[in-house]
Write a protein that holds these residues in place. Structure first.
Motif, PDB file in Angstrom:
ATOM      1  N   LYS A  24       0.835  -1.199   0.000  1.00 57.12           N
ATOM      2  CA  LYS A  24       0.000   0.000   0.000  1.00 57.12           C
ATOM      3  C   LYS A  24       0.872   1.251   0.000  1.00 57.12           C
ATOM      4  N   MET A  25       2.021   1.202   0.679  1.00 57.22           N
ATOM      5  CA  MET A  25       2.919   2.346   0.716  1.00 57.22           C
ATOM      6  C   MET A  25       3.426   2.682  -0.683  1.00 57.22           C
ATOM      7  N   THR A  26       3.694   1.668  -1.494  1.00 59.12           N
ATOM      8  CA  THR A  26       4.139   1.902  -2.868  1.00 59.12           C
ATOM      9  C   THR A  26       3.055   2.613  -3.660  1.00 59.12           C
ATOM     10  N   VAL A  27       1.808   2.229  -3.467  1.00 64.55           N
ATOM     11  CA  VAL A  27       0.699   2.888  -4.162  1.00 64.55           C
ATOM     12  C   VAL A  27       0.601   4.340  -3.711  1.00 64.55           C
ATOM     13  N   TYR A  28       0.737   4.602  -2.406  1.00 65.01           N
ATOM     14  CA  TYR A  28       0.731   5.984  -1.917  1.00 65.01           C
ATOM     15  C   TYR A  28       1.853   6.787  -2.572  1.00 65.01           C
ATOM     16  N   ARG A  29       3.017   6.182  -2.726  1.00 69.34           N
ATOM     17  CA  ARG A  29       4.144   6.874  -3.366  1.00 69.34           C
ATOM     18  C   ARG A  29       3.845   7.177  -4.829  1.00 69.34           C
ATOM     19  N   LEU A  30       3.217   6.245  -5.529  1.00 67.69           N
ATOM     20  CA  LEU A  30       2.843   6.472  -6.923  1.00 67.69           C
ATOM     21  C   LEU A  30       1.838   7.618  -7.042  1.00 67.69           C
ATOM     22  N   VAL A  31       0.912   7.683  -6.109  1.00 65.74           N
ATOM     23  CA  VAL A  31      -0.080   8.762  -6.100  1.00 65.74           C
ATOM     24  C   VAL A  31       0.614  10.095  -5.832  1.00 65.74           C
ATOM     25  N   GLN A  32       1.494  10.128  -4.843  1.00 62.02           N
ATOM     26  CA  GLN A  32       2.198  11.368  -4.501  1.00 62.02           C
ATOM     27  C   GLN A  32       3.100  11.844  -5.634  1.00 62.02           C
ATOM     28  N   ALA A  33       3.657  10.908  -6.400  1.00 64.90           N
ATOM     29  CA  ALA A  33       4.533  11.237  -7.529  1.00 64.90           C
ATOM     30  C   ALA A  33       3.734  11.544  -8.798  1.00 64.90           C
ATOM     31  N   HIS A  34       2.411  11.483  -8.706  1.00 70.22           N
ATOM     32  CA  HIS A  34       1.501  11.719  -9.830  1.00 70.22           C
ATOM     33  C   HIS A  34       1.690  10.700 -10.954  1.00 70.22           C
ATOM     34  N   ALA A  35       2.190   9.533 -10.611  1.00 67.35           N
ATOM     35  CA  ALA A  35       2.298   8.444 -11.584  1.00 67.35           C
ATOM     36  C   ALA A  35       0.943   7.764 -11.749  1.00 67.35           C
ATOM     37  N   LEU A  36       0.097   7.871 -10.730  1.00 64.36           N
ATOM     38  CA  LEU A  36      -1.272   7.351 -10.761  1.00 64.36           C
ATOM     39  C   LEU A  36      -2.226   8.503 -10.485  1.00 64.36           C
ATOM     40  N   ALA A  37      -3.191   8.676 -11.351  1.00 65.05           N
ATOM     41  CA  ALA A  37      -4.219   9.690 -11.107  1.00 65.05           C
ATOM     42  C   ALA A  37      -5.053   9.266  -9.908  1.00 65.05           C
ATOM     43  N   SER A  38      -5.468  10.223  -9.108  1.00 68.02           N
ATOM     44  CA  SER A  38      -6.273   9.879  -7.933  1.00 68.02           C
ATOM     45  C   SER A  38      -7.197  11.035  -7.574  1.00 68.02           C
ATOM     46  N   VAL A  39      -8.185  10.707  -6.753  1.00 69.24           N
ATOM     47  CA  VAL A  39      -9.115  11.681  -6.214  1.00 69.24           C
ATOM     48  C   VAL A  39      -9.114  11.482  -4.710  1.00 69.24           C
ATOM     49  N   ARG A  40      -9.091  12.580  -3.986  1.00 69.97           N
ATOM     50  CA  ARG A  40      -9.085  12.473  -2.535  1.00 69.97           C
ATOM     51  C   ARG A  40     -10.499  12.683  -2.002  1.00 69.97           C
TER      52      ARG A  40
END
Length: 65
Positions: A24-40
């Protein structure tokens, strides 16, 4: 943006981690790096399923050299 253009399905961080077979931490890092689009939403993130599919396609293709 119209409602017709919105993604139809959002995934949680845990669901994306399972799909990508990472923590899950890797996914959070991808989100923070904008490698994965996300909505909060409040204190949690949701990732459009389309964004995960696009990330997998990019990760699977060889890098341009």
């Amino acid at each position: 943006m119209s409602i017709a253009n919105l993604p139809s399905h959002y995934l949680t961080i845990a669901e994306v981690a399972t799909i990508l077979r990472v923590s899950k931490m890797t996914v959070y890092r991808l989100v923070q790096a904008h490698a994965l689009a996300s909505v909060r939403f409040g204190n949690s993130y949701r990732i459009p399923q389309d964004a995960v599919e696009e990330y997998i396609k990019k990760a699977g293709s060889p890098a341009d050299t």
